[in-house]
Design a protein around this motif. Sequence first.
Motif, PDB file in Angstrom:
ATOM      1  N   ILE A 112       0.839  -1.197   0.000  1.00 10.94           N
ATOM      2  CA  ILE A 112       0.000   0.000   0.000  1.00 10.94           C
ATOM      3  C   ILE A 112       0.879   1.253   0.000  1.00 10.94           C
ATOM      4  O   ILE A 112       0.625   2.201  -0.757  1.00 10.94           O
ATOM      5  CB  ILE A 112      -0.957  -0.030   1.211  1.00 10.94           C
ATOM      6  CG1 ILE A 112      -1.979  -1.163   1.003  1.00 10.94           C
ATOM      7  CG2 ILE A 112      -1.665   1.304   1.390  1.00 10.94           C
ATOM      8  CD1 ILE A 112      -2.763  -1.508   2.221  1.00 10.94           C
ATOM      9  N   VAL A 113       1.935   1.235   0.822  1.00 12.98           N
ATOM     10  CA  VAL A 113       2.837   2.397   0.877  1.00 12.98           C
ATOM     11  C   VAL A 113       3.491   2.622  -0.481  1.00 12.98           C
ATOM     12  O   VAL A 113       3.544   3.751  -0.980  1.00 12.98           O
ATOM     13  CB  VAL A 113       3.901   2.205   1.990  1.00 12.98           C
ATOM     14  CG1 VAL A 113       5.003   3.244   1.867  1.00 12.98           C
ATOM     15  CG2 VAL A 113       3.258   2.256   3.354  1.00 12.98           C
ATOM     16  N   ILE A 114       3.953   1.544  -1.104  1.00 13.64           N
ATOM     17  CA  ILE A 114       4.622   1.681  -2.402  1.00 13.64           C
ATOM     18  C   ILE A 114       3.649   2.250  -3.437  1.00 13.64           C
ATOM     19  O   ILE A 114       3.992   3.164  -4.196  1.00 13.64           O
ATOM     20  CB  ILE A 114       5.182   0.323  -2.876  1.00 13.64           C
ATOM     21  CG1 ILE A 114       6.345  -0.102  -1.983  1.00 13.64           C
ATOM     22  CG2 ILE A 114       5.654   0.399  -4.330  1.00 13.64           C
ATOM     23  CD1 ILE A 114       6.804  -1.524  -2.217  1.00 13.64           C
ATOM     24  N   LEU A 115       2.412   1.712  -3.436  1.00 19.37           N
ATOM     25  CA  LEU A 115       1.432   2.193  -4.416  1.00 19.37           C
ATOM     26  C   LEU A 115       1.150   3.679  -4.213  1.00 19.37           C
ATOM     27  O   LEU A 115       1.116   4.458  -5.163  1.00 19.37           O
ATOM     28  CB  LEU A 115       0.144   1.371  -4.314  1.00 19.37           C
ATOM     29  CG  LEU A 115       0.241  -0.100  -4.756  1.00 19.37           C
ATOM     30  CD1 LEU A 115      -1.089  -0.805  -4.548  1.00 19.37           C
ATOM     31  CD2 LEU A 115       0.663  -0.198  -6.207  1.00 19.37           C
ATOM     32  N   THR A 116       0.981   4.063  -2.922  1.00 22.17           N
ATOM     33  CA  THR A 116       0.703   5.470  -2.627  1.00 22.17           C
ATOM     34  C   THR A 116       1.872   6.351  -3.058  1.00 22.17           C
ATOM     35  O   THR A 116       1.681   7.379  -3.735  1.00 22.17           O
ATOM     36  CB  THR A 116       0.453   5.647  -1.116  1.00 22.17           C
ATOM     37  OG1 THR A 116      -0.298   4.531  -0.647  1.00 22.17           O
ATOM     38  CG2 THR A 116      -0.289   6.930  -0.813  1.00 22.17           C
ATOM     39  N   LEU A 117       3.073   5.945  -2.667  1.00 20.74           N
ATOM     40  CA  LEU A 117       4.256   6.760  -2.999  1.00 20.74           C
ATOM     41  C   LEU A 117       4.404   6.901  -4.508  1.00 20.74           C
ATOM     42  O   LEU A 117       4.707   7.990  -5.011  1.00 20.74           O
ATOM     43  CB  LEU A 117       5.519   6.121  -2.415  1.00 20.74           C
ATOM     44  CG  LEU A 117       5.736   6.278  -0.911  1.00 20.74           C
ATOM     45  CD1 LEU A 117       7.003   5.539  -0.483  1.00 20.74           C
ATOM     46  CD2 LEU A 117       5.860   7.759  -0.545  1.00 20.74           C
ATOM     47  N   THR A 118       4.168   5.798  -5.219  1.00 15.77           N
ATOM     48  CA  THR A 118       4.281   5.852  -6.677  1.00 15.77           C
ATOM     49  C   THR A 118       3.292   6.864  -7.256  1.00 15.77           C
ATOM     50  O   THR A 118       3.648   7.676  -8.117  1.00 15.77           O
ATOM     51  CB  THR A 118       4.036   4.462  -7.279  1.00 15.77           C
ATOM     52  OG1 THR A 118       4.852   3.521  -6.601  1.00 15.77           O
ATOM     53  CG2 THR A 118       4.347   4.436  -8.757  1.00 15.77           C
ATOM     54  N   LEU A 119       2.068   6.812  -6.739  1.00 12.97           N
ATOM     55  CA  LEU A 119       1.043   7.734  -7.228  1.00 12.97           C
ATOM     56  C   LEU A 119       1.457   9.176  -6.953  1.00 12.97           C
ATOM     57  O   LEU A 119       1.383  10.046  -7.832  1.00 12.97           O
ATOM     58  CB  LEU A 119      -0.291   7.412  -6.549  1.00 12.97           C
ATOM     59  CG  LEU A 119      -1.530   7.800  -7.346  1.00 12.97           C
ATOM     60  CD1 LEU A 119      -1.602   6.982  -8.625  1.00 12.97           C
ATOM     61  CD2 LEU A 119      -2.788   7.589  -6.507  1.00 12.97           C
ATOM     62  N   ASP A 121       4.454  10.339  -6.482  1.00 14.92           N
ATOM     63  CA  ASP A 121       5.589  10.685  -7.335  1.00 14.92           C
ATOM     64  C   ASP A 121       5.126  11.013  -8.754  1.00 14.92           C
ATOM     65  O   ASP A 121       5.596  11.972  -9.368  1.00 14.92           O
ATOM     66  CB  ASP A 121       6.578   9.524  -7.346  1.00 14.92           C
ATOM     67  CG  ASP A 121       7.779   9.804  -8.231  1.00 14.92           C
ATOM     68  OD1 ASP A 121       8.229  10.974  -8.231  1.00 14.92           O
ATOM     69  OD2 ASP A 121       8.253   8.899  -8.920  1.00 14.92           O
ATOM     70  N   MET A 122       4.185  10.196  -9.246  1.00 14.98           N
ATOM     71  CA  MET A 122       3.700  10.434 -10.611  1.00 14.98           C
ATOM     72  C   MET A 122       3.039  11.800 -10.723  1.00 14.98           C
ATOM     73  O   MET A 122       3.229  12.521 -11.707  1.00 14.98           O
ATOM     74  CB  MET A 122       2.713   9.346 -11.015  1.00 14.98           C
ATOM     75  CG  MET A 122       3.408   8.045 -11.414  1.00 14.98           C
ATOM     76  SD  MET A 122       2.243   6.710 -11.580  1.00 14.98           S
ATOM     77  CE  MET A 122       1.431   7.195 -13.084  1.00 14.98           C
ATOM     78  N   ILE A 123       2.236  12.157  -9.693  1.00 19.25           N
ATOM     79  CA  ILE A 123       1.570  13.466  -9.715  1.00 19.25           C
ATOM     80  C   ILE A 123       2.597  14.589  -9.702  1.00 19.25           C
ATOM     81  O   ILE A 123       2.555  15.516 -10.515  1.00 19.25           O
ATOM     82  CB  ILE A 123       0.588  13.575  -8.534  1.00 19.25           C
ATOM     83  CG1 ILE A 123      -0.560  12.574  -8.729  1.00 19.25           C
ATOM     84  CG2 ILE A 123       0.050  14.994  -8.403  1.00 19.25           C
ATOM     85  CD1 ILE A 123      -1.391  12.356  -7.492  1.00 19.25           C
TER      86      ILE A 123
END
Lengths: 706, 706
Positions: A112-119, A121-123
Amino acid sequence: MPFCVFQDFNLAAIYVSDAQYNRNVYFDTSPQAVRLYMLYNHWALKVLLYFFMLVNLSLAIFEDPAVYPLPIWATMLVEILCLLIFTIRVIHYAKVILRDKFWKDPKNICIIVILTLTLVDMIIYGALKAANYYGVRWSRVLRPLLLVNVTEGRQLRRAFRSIRNALPQIFYVFLLFMFSILIFALMALKLLGKRGLTNINGTPYFTSYLEIMFDLYVLVTTANSPDVMMPAYNANFFFAVFFIVYILINTYIFMSVFLAVVYNNYKKYLKEEVRQLVRAKRHKMVRAFGVLQEQREEGGEPVVTQASWNQLVRLVQPNLSNAHRELLWSVSDDKNQGAIGKVAFVQLADLLNIEIITIKSRPHPLQSLCPSLYQSAPSKLLCQLVQHRAFVMVYDLIILVNAVFIGLDEENPMIANSEWVFLALYILEILLKLYVFEPRVFFSKHSFWNWFDTVIVISALIATIVNSVMKSCNRQILDIVFILRVLRLIRVVDSIKRFNYISYSFIYPCIKIICICGDPVVYYIFAMVGMELFKGKVTFYEQSSTDPAKAYCGNPLLNGTDFAKLNYCKNNFNDVVSSFILLVELTVVNQWHDILYGFATVTHISARIFFVLFHVIVVIVILNIFVAFVLEAFFVEYSVDKSDLQTSLERKIEELELAVAQYVTLQRVVCGGHIEWLAQDLTLNFKITSQHFLLLCVIANCYYIL
Amino acid sequence: MPFCVFQDFNLAAIYVSDAQYNRNVYFDTSPQAVRLYMLYNHWALKVLLYFFMLVNLSLAIFEDPAVYPLPIWATMLVEILCLLIFTIRVIHYAKVILRDKFWKDPKNICIIVILTLTLVDMIIYGALKAANYYGVRWSRVLRPLLLVNVTEGRQLRRAFRSIRNALPQIFYVFLLFMFSILIFALMALKLLGKRGLTNINGTPYFTSYLEIMFDLYVLVTTANSPDVMMPAYNANFFFAVFFIVYILINTYIFMSVFLAVVYNNYKKYLKEEVRQLVRAKRHKMVRAFGVLQEQREEGGEPVVTQASWNQLVRLVQPNLSNAHRELLWSVSDDKNQGAIGKVAFVQLADLLNIEIITIKSRPHPLQSLCPSLYQSAPSKLLCQLVQHRAFVMVYDLIILVNAVFIGLDEENPMIANSEWVFLALYILEILLKLYVFEPRVFFSKHSFWNWFDTVIVISALIATIVNSVMKSCNRQILDIVFILRVLRLIRVVDSIKRFNYISYSFIYPCIKIICICGDPVVYYIFAMVGMELFKGKVTFYEQSSTDPAKAYCGNPLLNGTDFAKLNYCKNNFNDVVSSFILLVELTVVNQWHDILYGFATVTHISARIFFVLFHVIVVIVILNIFVAFVLEAFFVEYSVDKSDLQTSLERKIEELELAVAQYVTLQRVVCGGHIEWLAQDLTLNFKITSQHFLLLCVIANCYYIL
């Protein structure tokens, strides 16, 4: 007697298949959750997950710095799709298992943390790019960590655990190792610094403490031996003693101790994990038994009837043949009582893991078609000839002669035409074998070398024909032809029985170890970091280019350095493929100091940290785990070859000190006891693969020709 | 009751000491032969033998090509003297053991053949030289083999046996390895040979099959990575995949399998040898018991009385203290019957191998001299301070500060003078410790670090004074001063308990393994052959020389080669010292192909065979045995640190599967049971060294502070 409802069978089937594949999921036992969990374990969903995992990782090829550049919106869109798939998978998982178990598992929180961080970062990155600012896609480093944390990445996690477990021990040895380098560097500074010696390029030799330390660190990897020693050795041969002592202590003894520490930890934790796996497997099987158990007589032991057992096995492995299922049942119910107790039931998971290949002996199709011809004396003689040892030897000889011909110049027309002769000979061999052996036996699942032969020969035939028809000497087709020709030679290995066990100890490690060691994960992370740090600093010019910048890789700072002189321009971090190849070169270690000096020259001296860190993590830690894996795998394979199957299995269990004695019993029963049952088939080929031995997969065959 | 005559005691003593030192000599039991055998085992004769062995080997320094040339007659004379000594030793040995045993032992025949061949060679060489012909002293290759074949070279022989035992296994893997190189070379030839690629120096790339094979062999050693790949990689990055697969298979997997094969064999044969040694030891002790046994009562078990036992032990180890002997007796005769049976007697050899250091606690000499002062409050406070942990930490800090000062430029007067401050601090530390601890305790045999400290500090003091008195800045004295200063820093390791077990696993292997692995023997042989093949082909010119030949090492053939460019002229076979250093460089492997190409250029392409042979024997076989040694030694040391002595010893015995359970019992008795006896001394320090574990020397301490 209670009648088991369909849901019960579903639940039991899940317990059994969890036990069979060593899954440790505390799923909700409500019928709905069970159905969801069965869906969760469906192979198609797993393939989908891995596919998008791969897509996510391959995005590096298309993102800046790209091998094949794509616009940012395209890669972003694909990445969002990937994130979506991963999120759905996590939600699915959350629905399956108990709420509190979900939040207690660090794996899920990691994802969950990785998915959130990726999102996030993408923004940020999208916003920066939209505003034309410089942005760094730092979350790309996290991508391989997803692979480690999904439920299916069990073996990768195990590798990382064994790295983590070895770390404290390695750390102390590493401190001592660094201390030793410090002392030697100090001594070198005092002994050699004031002598006015010069390196080969005229720079002063051994005058700066930090430089000496670094040079001596590189010497541990042997990359700058003997060059680093030559100025001192030229001045006085006693200084050679200093370097020899240094190499002995730091290169040989310390590096061996690193291997010893890693190997020791690896063995210790492997044993512990296998023990835990066996315990968990038994626990799950007991629960499955609890679901299906019945009491046949008042006060008697609870049992599972053959009918329930059959239904269960059909659910767990729908594609199991009836004969196979009956064999398994007869092994479990060896007293023929029509029902089995807990002890016999618990074996089921291991029983299902034993791969049994049943080959029905059918008459040759030609015999059915025209028996008189096939049974005639010349035909029988031919069969005897092909089955004779001399036939194999003749073809080994042909392969060797072929090897010599391949080595010769193929532009000579005699040699170019000889290829047709060899091709004809190989095709003749396959046809002869097909004449003698039943085609379905010849192309059975486990006849690796027959498949290999046929595929290679037919591909070579097609490629050679295409090549001679086109007459264009197309390089790529020629390359394929050549590779196929050379690959054909490998078959000789099969003929020499001695080599078989050695080559077995290759095939398995080759495929698995590299993935399992977490090499690609670590490489990916280093490639991402390296690309951010060093992209575009070094440029490769094509051979045909006449740009004067070609001589210094497009960076004037590199003018005259070894990096440029050795023509290392293509060793750069300009895209993900180059980065991977460069990291492999760094793993091999040789000349890594030249590469490192090159990158330190074009950026900053602290770039060395990146390279030294890579060396410590990959070469000192991961490579040693790799060697430990190979050592263990070899020792297991070795003991299989040396004695008969029975003792080897017992020995392996002794080695791992497991309480799985029933496994051995089973083994004995399958191989020794059921001959009357096996007599139904003429040939039966057992292949036993015990999946719970992790890497130490037991491959052994016992042939029955009755 | 029979009274044992003196000869009987001699015979029994020899059996016991043979058992103690694991000698396997079937000597004649006649009194005369026994006396001769005792003389044969005298330490002075052994020292003499080893001295002449060393002299014989060192002759290489003075013989042509010599480091310090001596006339032929001088070296010949010395060699004849050596041969004479060896012959006398063999004759002595022949007198000691039975005639038929002597001729059945291949060692003796080996020695006689070597001595004869050497004599023949000397005569031929002398004659040729007298007639001014060219002669080769080929028998010099045989010299180290003498070392292997003398009775005392047991451990070397064991190393060679383990090499020999591993050879068949290694051979099969090596064949497969060579096959793999052949296949890859063929593929490389077909893929890359026709593309018109060039090396960095413009020569065509990968066009000759033999050259490709050799380049790929060098790539296995990683010495030419990534240079060998760059031309192909520059042309197309897909070719990098070829090289990566090659490195993965041949460098990583094959090299690990070599290690696995060697390690597996090593463990197997070590276990077998230790088992044989234990059996032989028991057998000898039973024979000794047979000589001394008496029957105390009619029909009772035969026993050995305390009187006989005492006389025997006095004969075997005359320098054993009475207290020590009584301890051993009380351990053997634990029921206090005044006599021991066979089982207790057989323990004696192991008992004698247990090194027991007894430190009598005496009052401090100052306390005897002026008790009022030493017992006063300030003095007591001082003692407490010195024994406090903070004292050690303060001095560790001082050492670290000192390290920084050493690293700084010593020409700065402030820093030059600081050396005096540090010296004073170190001397103060030693004086303070001497004030607090009893000097004989401080300088006891096992206080390695106290000795180390004192010797280093006092030497540094002397050297610094000499240096400042002479004011001449003599480089050699300065060098000594610097080395001593840096060595002082090593003491920090002692303060960190964690490091202790790691450093123990160094000290022992460091000293023993290198000799035992037979490295020097193999190096000597290769040095001799190399000198005959390559002497004088390459010349080293001093830095100050202005001879134009300096640029190509005095050999025009080397003009422009990498060998000359890298300034490797001093890497030559012109004398035995250079040869050894060159062979070490070849062992480290890096850049060995440049050295090899250099020598192949000045002689013949077949010179490669010499270097490849060296690589196969030393790097693939012997270096792997070295790693196996370190791994085993580490695993043993590691288990000692991890648990208490008791379990570790048991575990080790379990590991080796030896039937020496009485050893453990003994251990328990010595450490646990005899506290009432030990109470006589305040401090008792046990150091247990079980010599029959070969390398796996068990070092463990149990302290009693009662």
